[in-house]
Design a protein around this motif. Structure first.
Motif: not given
Length: 607
Positions: A320-328
């Motif tokens: 899930a944290h990967v998803g947040y960083m992909l948004l960045g």
């Protein structure tokens, strides 16, 4: 014609060379050490980390003295700049913490071998090549060095079937993804005639100038295949299948190392390739990254809600944290270079990786420390009442979880803050709203772990004395035999210590465990084994459903307060035309929802 390398080349490669020498030295030293002196391997590995860090610092001082942001080396195949130095320090810190976690853990598992630390250092060498590589050949060599070392580390518990199975799955899927990645890089070499990221970028610009109305289909295919390889390495959905099994089967210290250092190396490689080499194709890969990030946040958060295995829950939370960083990455790739969203998005990713390194390693460090108390720590039930048995570990675990959830003023909040800010600055308001909504799910399953530690009744409120631990005798053999030898993998997670008894007694929730142990050929267990029977299983299942019914209503408490704060922030933003009030309203909503969540949880628990 022979190539002459100068002093600058070897200075830029000094940390990599030092780490390689220490890794080789550990392999030679281990041959001469008796079994009771194996800790010297860990000390040698830590010395290698320190020497390599000193080499990085020497490079940093040299660059500052020369007044240049970076320096290329070895025919421009590697570039050491501030980006590289940041990730090098991150890799070394993650490796050092993992080594400290591994010393006692490997002794308990009777797998304290020197090749473990050598493989750890070799994997860091590969990570350094991935972060500094400016040529796809060097990047791929570093990737494979890191991957092969990690395959072996995942299966390092040779007598554990889960570890062997996880390593095999990781090997097969990793080799497949590496093949796809290499195929995409070969297509870019055919299109541009260069393996350098700068040459690939220049070739793509020339290709776009030749065909201004459309993008070359071969370039799109190459981009998709390279993206598949990169997304596999960072474990984005739908290329995440290997990660939960690898995290569950690997030794806990290796799981912590993989969750931070390996993932940070994959991100360094991804940022290098997307922002330096494939930047002219950002109009193609930004929509792809938006789709993958939403899919990753949705799938990972929903999967984490249903997990009862602690390692698998943390595995899905890392996805899930990967998803947040992909948004960045979406935010910074959606704007041109000097825009504020570019710097805030990159800052958010780098800060997120830094915080995530220490917080996630801290969480896995707590799980590894439980092994010293004869607690496996893989299942959620293993940490029930942890506060009464180990209050320090429980409080530290709570801090790590709250930081991973992004609760202010903890460090994890600032990583999410800059990513959300970059999304707003780049005009992705819907994505920012979705990211806030999915952060709610993350807080919920992190609080499930906190509930186990602080609100569940302890299995054993009094830790065993030293005399009791020394009196384990043959019981330890029986315990390890049940867990790691002949019993099926579906049985051993149900074995744990009896409350209030010495560790040489076992409480097995499966009524067939004793019979299967005898059928395995080991005879009767040398110590008494308490069998709880199937009726206790049914009672436990009923209590679990009651607990789920109590807390299902809490899923609506936090989103309501958060959305209310978000709406207030939007109204103020539209009225006063300032982004800070939007963020402030969002923060107030999160804090209010968090307070209400705790109050409702305590109320439900008292009932």
């Amino acid at each position: 014609m022979a190539q002459n390398f100068g002093r600058v080349d070897y200075l830029m490669a000094l940390p990599v060379i030092l780490l390689t020498l220490f890794a080789l030295g550990i392999l030679l030293l281990d041959l001469m050490l008796p079994s009771q002196w194996k800790k010297i391997n860990a000390v040698t590995a830590l010395m290698g980390i320190l020497f390599s860090a000193a080499g990085v610092m020497k490079i940093q001082v040299a660059l500052n003295a020369a007044g240049v942001p970076g320096e290329s080396a070895f025919l421009n195949s590697m570039v050491v700049d501030r980006f590289t130095i940041y990730f090098w320090y991150l890799f070394l810190a993650g490796a050092a913490l993992s080594i400290l976690m591994s010393v006692r853990y490997l002794e308990i598992e009777h797998e304290n071998h020197g090749e473990f630390y050598a493989l750890l250092l070799f994997s860091v060498v590969g990570m350094m090549c991935m972060a500094a590589g400016f040529d796809v050949v060097l990047i791929f060599i570093g990737l494979e060095l890191m991957a092969i070392s990690t395959y072996v580390l995942v299966g390092f518990l040779r007598t554990d079937h889960r570890s062997n199975e996880a390593a095999l799955k990781y090997l097969l899927l990793g080799a497949f993804s590496s093949g796809i990645f290499a195929y995409g890089l070969s297509l870019f070499y055919g299109l541009t005639g260069s393996t350098s990221l700068l040459g690939i970028r220049s070739g793509l610009v020339r290709l776009a100038a030749t065909h201004p109305n459309h993008i070359d289909p071969i370039a799109v295919i190459a981009l998709l295949t390279v993206s598949v390889g990169l997304l596999f390495k960072i474990a984005a959905i739908p290329f995440h299948q290997w990660l939960p099994d690898a995290y569950e089967g690997a030794p806990t210290s290796v799981t912590g190392f993989m969750s931070v250092a390996v993932k940070a190396a994959a991100w360094a490689m991804l940022l290098r390739i997307f922002l330096w080499g494939l930047y002219p194709l950002r109009t193609v890969y930004v929509p792809l990254l938006i789709f993958v990030s939403i899919l990753t946040m949705t799938g990972a958060n929903l999967a984490a809600l249903t997990q009862s295995n602690l390692k698998r829950l943390l595995a899905y939370s890392s996805i899930a944290h990967v998803g947040y960083m992909l948004l960045g990455l979406v935010a910074l790739a959606s704007v041109t270079y000097p825009a504020p969203a570019f710097f805030d998005g990159l800052k958010g990713i780098l800060l997120y990786l830094l915080v995530y390194t220490f917080m996630n390693l801290g969480a896995f460090g707590v799980i590894a420390s439980l092994r010293q108390r004869n607690v496996i720590g893989d299942e959620m039930d293993d940490i029930a009442g942890l506060y009464f048995r180990a209050p320090t570990e429980a409080v530290l675990m709570l801090i790590f979880l709250l930081s991973l959830a992004g609760i202010p003023p903890l460090a994890g909040f600032y990583g999410k803050y800059f990513i959300f800010l970059s999304l707003i600055e780049s005009g992705h308001y819907v994505l920012a709203s979705l990211a806030v909504l999915y952060a709610v799910f993350g807080l919920y399953y992190y609080m499930r772990i906190a509930n186990q530690m602080f609100m569940r009744e302890a299995l054993d409120k009094t830790p065993p004395s030293d005399q009791c631990r020394d009196a384990v005798g043959p019981g330890r053999f029986c315990f390890r035999y049940c867990l790691h030898r002949n019993l099926p993998r579906t049985i051993h997670p149900h074995c744990e210590l009896v409350a209030g008894h010495c560790p040489d007694r076992l409480s097995c929730r499966s009524g067939t465990l004793g019979r299967q142990f005898e059928e395995s050929g080991a005879g009767k267990c040398p110590v008494p084994v308490a069998m709880s029977g199937q009726e206790d299983n049914s009672k436990k299942e009923r209590s679990t459903w009651i607990q789920m019914a109590k807390y299902s209503q809490l899923a609506f408490v936090f989103p309501a307060a958060t959305v209310a704060g978000w709406l207030v922030g939007v109204a103020l933003d539209r009225w006063l035309h300032t982004t800070w009030l939007y963020i402030a309203g969002l923060i107030v909503g999160i804090i209010a929802g968090f307070v209400e969540l705790i109050r409702a949880a305590m109320s439900a628990e008292s009932k």
